[in-house]
Design an enzyme around this catalytic site. Structure first.
Site, PDB file in Angstrom:
ATOM      1  N   ASP A  72       2.792  14.936   2.017  1.00 51.15           N
ATOM      2  CA  ASP A  72       1.706  15.846   2.385  1.00 51.15           C
ATOM      3  C   ASP A  72       0.959  15.366   3.628  1.00 51.15           C
ATOM      4  O   ASP A  72       0.417  16.169   4.387  1.00 51.15           O
ATOM      5  CB  ASP A  72       0.725  15.992   1.204  1.00 51.15           C
ATOM      6  CG  ASP A  72       0.276  14.645   0.660  1.00 51.15           C
ATOM      7  OD1 ASP A  72       1.139  13.746   0.517  1.00 51.15           O
ATOM      8  OD2 ASP A  72      -0.925  14.472   0.393  1.00 51.15           O
ATOM      9  N   ASN A 107      -5.332  -9.687  -4.773  1.00 50.75           N
ATOM     10  CA  ASN A 107      -5.115  -9.188  -3.407  1.00 50.75           C
ATOM     11  C   ASN A 107      -4.538  -7.780  -3.424  1.00 50.75           C
ATOM     12  O   ASN A 107      -4.612  -7.048  -2.451  1.00 50.75           O
ATOM     13  CB  ASN A 107      -4.198 -10.127  -2.606  1.00 50.75           C
ATOM     14  CG  ASN A 107      -2.932 -10.553  -3.349  1.00 50.75           C
ATOM     15  OD1 ASN A 107      -2.809 -10.354  -4.546  1.00 50.75           O
ATOM     16  ND2 ASN A 107      -2.007 -11.146  -2.633  1.00 50.75           N
ATOM     17  N   ASP A 126       0.811  -1.210   0.000  1.00 44.25           N
ATOM     18  CA  ASP A 126       0.000   0.000   0.000  1.00 44.25           C
ATOM     19  C   ASP A 126       0.845   1.261   0.000  1.00 44.25           C
ATOM     20  O   ASP A 126       0.466   2.271   0.588  1.00 44.25           O
ATOM     21  CB  ASP A 126      -0.972   0.020   1.202  1.00 44.25           C
ATOM     22  CG  ASP A 126      -1.751  -1.275   1.287  1.00 44.25           C
ATOM     23  OD1 ASP A 126      -2.245  -1.721   0.240  1.00 44.25           O
ATOM     24  OD2 ASP A 126      -1.847  -1.843   2.382  1.00 44.25           O
ATOM     25  N   HIS A 138      -4.012  -1.016  -6.762  1.00 45.54           N
ATOM     26  CA  HIS A 138      -3.304   0.208  -7.130  1.00 45.54           C
ATOM     27  C   HIS A 138      -4.349   1.260  -7.407  1.00 45.54           C
ATOM     28  O   HIS A 138      -5.307   0.988  -8.122  1.00 45.54           O
ATOM     29  CB  HIS A 138      -2.585   0.028  -8.471  1.00 45.54           C
ATOM     30  CG  HIS A 138      -1.321  -0.756  -8.405  1.00 45.54           C
ATOM     31  ND1 HIS A 138      -0.496  -0.787  -7.315  1.00 45.54           N
ATOM     32  CD2 HIS A 138      -0.717  -1.515  -9.340  1.00 45.54           C
ATOM     33  CE1 HIS A 138       0.543  -1.543  -7.581  1.00 45.54           C
ATOM     34  NE2 HIS A 138       0.431  -2.002  -8.796  1.00 45.54           N
ATOM     35  N   THR A 139      -4.160   2.455  -6.887  1.00 49.26           N
ATOM     36  CA  THR A 139      -5.035   3.550  -7.304  1.00 49.26           C
ATOM     37  C   THR A 139      -4.190   4.499  -8.131  1.00 49.26           C
ATOM     38  O   THR A 139      -3.136   4.947  -7.687  1.00 49.26           O
ATOM     39  CB  THR A 139      -5.614   4.288  -6.083  1.00 49.26           C
ATOM     40  OG1 THR A 139      -6.231   3.305  -5.248  1.00 49.26           O
ATOM     41  CG2 THR A 139      -6.647   5.321  -6.476  1.00 49.26           C
TER      42      THR A 139
HETATM   43  P1  IMP Z   1      -2.941 -12.781   1.051  1.00 49.22           P
HETATM   44  O1  IMP Z   1      -1.987 -12.240   0.047  1.00 49.22           O
HETATM   45  O2  IMP Z   1      -4.382 -12.440   0.762  1.00 49.22           O
HETATM   46  O3  IMP Z   1      -2.744 -14.253   1.302  1.00 49.22           O
HETATM   47  O4  IMP Z   1      -2.637 -12.065   2.459  1.00 49.22           O
HETATM   48  C1  IMP Z   1      -1.436 -12.307   3.173  1.00 49.22           C
HETATM   49  C2  IMP Z   1      -0.948 -11.039   3.875  1.00 49.22           C
HETATM   50  O5  IMP Z   1      -0.513 -10.100   2.899  1.00 49.22           O
HETATM   51  C3  IMP Z   1      -2.035 -10.323   4.692  1.00 49.22           C
HETATM   52  O6  IMP Z   1      -1.418  -9.690   5.795  1.00 49.22           O
HETATM   53  C4  IMP Z   1      -2.543  -9.263   3.739  1.00 49.22           C
HETATM   54  O7  IMP Z   1      -3.129  -8.166   4.394  1.00 49.22           O
HETATM   55  C5  IMP Z   1      -1.244  -8.883   3.044  1.00 49.22           C
HETATM   56  N1  IMP Z   1      -1.452  -8.330   1.711  1.00 49.22           N
HETATM   57  C6  IMP Z   1      -1.748  -9.012   0.584  1.00 49.22           C
HETATM   58  N2  IMP Z   1      -1.839  -8.169  -0.453  1.00 49.22           N
HETATM   59  C7  IMP Z   1      -1.591  -6.941   0.008  1.00 49.22           C
HETATM   60  C8  IMP Z   1      -1.497  -5.655  -0.601  1.00 49.22           C
HETATM   61  O8  IMP Z   1      -1.649  -5.457  -1.813  1.00 49.22           O
HETATM   62  N3  IMP Z   1      -1.212  -4.612   0.250  1.00 49.22           N
HETATM   63  C9  IMP Z   1      -0.986  -4.792   1.557  1.00 49.22           C
HETATM   64  N4  IMP Z   1      -1.040  -5.970   2.155  1.00 49.22           N
HETATM   65  C10 IMP Z   1      -1.343  -7.041   1.402  1.00 49.22           C
END
Ligand code: IMP
Length: 425
Positions: free
Chosen positions: A332, A38, A13, A41-42
């Site tokens: 910011d 999972n 993020d 991107h914005t």
């Molecule tokens: P999973 O990828 O859904 O299996 O999640 C495994 C861990 O990675 C968890 O803590 C999620 O919150 C984190 N996670 C997965 N994708 C992202 C992402 O794009 N941004 C931030 N955390 C992520």
């Protein structure tokens, strides 16, 4: 630089989308190498906001070839939804290619993700619930279904029936839930397979030949370094390789062909899901960062955990990624604090340590040791030259640079493309 890798510096993020979109201008190929829906991107272009999950951010540039590579796990319904949304907004998506070797996220993967999280109870990982772990599990066990098979109507039903025979044993006998029906899944997914067939390709060769002929490739990271299954904070990680080395797995380019590795970090740290987070601020500071930075998940809407910039984690990220550049974003958001902090060491069991322990047990016992810097009150959101930033903001940038020993070549002061300062350290 010809071939550039962009990674998230910490727990994801970091707003990599803005940088990727910017760099894509100058590249011929954009490759997404891992993860699935999972990610989120914005990208903001001309005040238009695009929320992308798996479609590479380069899709907004019609002349750029966009590749979803072998290491990705693709959820057909979610991917088709994304394509249709983009097409509805005038983006043709004709520049897209999907690797025939990318694995498909199937309904039983999502179900197993949910059931496994429930089974783990208090030890749940806090996954995004998108079936990512179970899909990679099948890939490693060599029982996954790949895109090439998925879009072949003569193959998919039999491959699914075969896979489901075993999955249904697990669902009924281990998890005690109802079995899934193969025909129903095939009927649901066939319209998606038909829409995706035209994009399926041998992408590794396509990328390799593009690079060989002098084309410039951008590798678009998803998630981030500390979520890497090997280098990250296991078991609170994702199941792929978001660190820079992952860009060479299944994409068609080898390590010698990478010229530049940029990590994107915010000026503070955030994390979603469970796992140790030494600089987390469970107080008004954390709440203020969350509200100011709109720190809620693009994919799940979950409020993110917020804290001061973890320089120890950032230095680890710089080392294990072999960074050439750092992009420091969200300057910011820190406007208005009387003072701002950067963790530069941890106290672990009564001793000060400088290096990031990547195992959960030791990391969860770490207490940050901060340096405190004076904050800045001036609005920075329209500043485009480094020298025009308030002195205290520059001191912050330079402190991060000194600590990580990586040049900060870009500073971001807002979500728009033009709110970026390019800097020669
Ligand atoms: P999973 O990828 O859904 O299996 O999640 C495994 C861990 O990675 C968890 O803590 C999620 O919150 C984190 N996670 C997965 N994708 C992202 C992402 O794009 N941004 C931030 N955390 C992520």
């Amino acid at each position: 630089m010809a071939n550039t890798v962009v990674v998230g510096a910490m727990w994801g993020d970091e707003s990599k989308g803005k940088l990727i979109d910017y760099l894509a201008h100058d590249k011929d190929v954009v490759v997404r190498w891992g993860g699935g829906s999972n990610a989120g991107h914005t990208v903001v272009v001309d005040d238009q906001e695009y929320k992308l999950h798996l479609v590479p951010a380069g899709i907004l540039h019609p002349e750029t070839l966009c590749v979803v590579a072998d290491g990705v796990v693709l959820d057909p319904a979610s991917f088709v939804g994304e394509l249709e949304h983009l097409k509805g907004r005038g983006i043709t998506c004709e520049n897209l290619k999907i690797s025939g070797n990318a694995h498909v996220v199937l309904p039983y993967h999502r179900l197993m993700d949910e059931l496994e999280e429930k089974r783990k109870g208090a030890k749940a990982i806090g996954t995004t619930g998108r079936g990512i772990g179970p899909a990679y599990q099948d890939k490693a066990a060599r029982i996954g279904i790949r895109m090439r098979e998925f879009v072949d109507p003569d193959l998919f039903p039999s491959r699914l029936a075969e896979a489901l025979e075993f999955k249904n044993q697990l669902l009924t006998k281990i998890y005690g839930v109802e079995p899934l029906d193969a025909k129903q899944i095939v009927d649901e997914l066939t319209p998606h397979a038909e829409k995706l067939r035209q994009y399926v390709d041998d992408t590794a060769l396509r990328v390799a030949y593009a690079a060989k002929s002098g084309k410039k490739v951008l590798f678009e990271g998803a998630q981030a370094t500390l979520l890497d299954i090997d280098l990250g904070t296991y078991p609170y990680v994702t199941s792929s390789h978001p660190a820079a080395g992952g860009a060479c797995i299944g994409t068609g380019l080898g390590p010698t062909q990478i010229d530049q590795i940029i990590a994107v970090t915010k000026s503070y740290s955030t994390r979603v899901g469970a796992g140790a987070f030494p600089t987390e601020q469970l107080n008004a500071t954390g709440d203020l960062i969350r509200e100011r930075g709109a720190e809620y998940g693009t994919t799940t809407g979950r409020p993110r955990r917020c804290g001061w910039l973890d320089g120890v984690a950032l230095r680890y990220s710089a080392l294990v990624n072999g960074l050439t550049d750092l992009y420091l974003g969200h300057m910011d958001v820190l406007v208005g604090f009387d003072e701002v902090k950067i963790a530069t060491a941890y106290m672990l069991d009564g001793k000060q340590i400088e290096d990031f322990p990547s195992d959960q047990a030791r990391l969860s016992r770490c207490e940050p040791v901060y340096i405190t810097l004076p904050g800045w009150k001036e609005d920075v959101s329209d500043i485009t030259e480094y020298d025009k930033l308030p002195g205290n903001a520059r001191r912050f940038v330079e402190a991060v640079e000194k600590h990580t020993e990586v040049p900060i070549t870009m500073v971001s002061t807002g979500r728009r493309r033009d709110q970026t300062i390019f800097r020669k350290p």
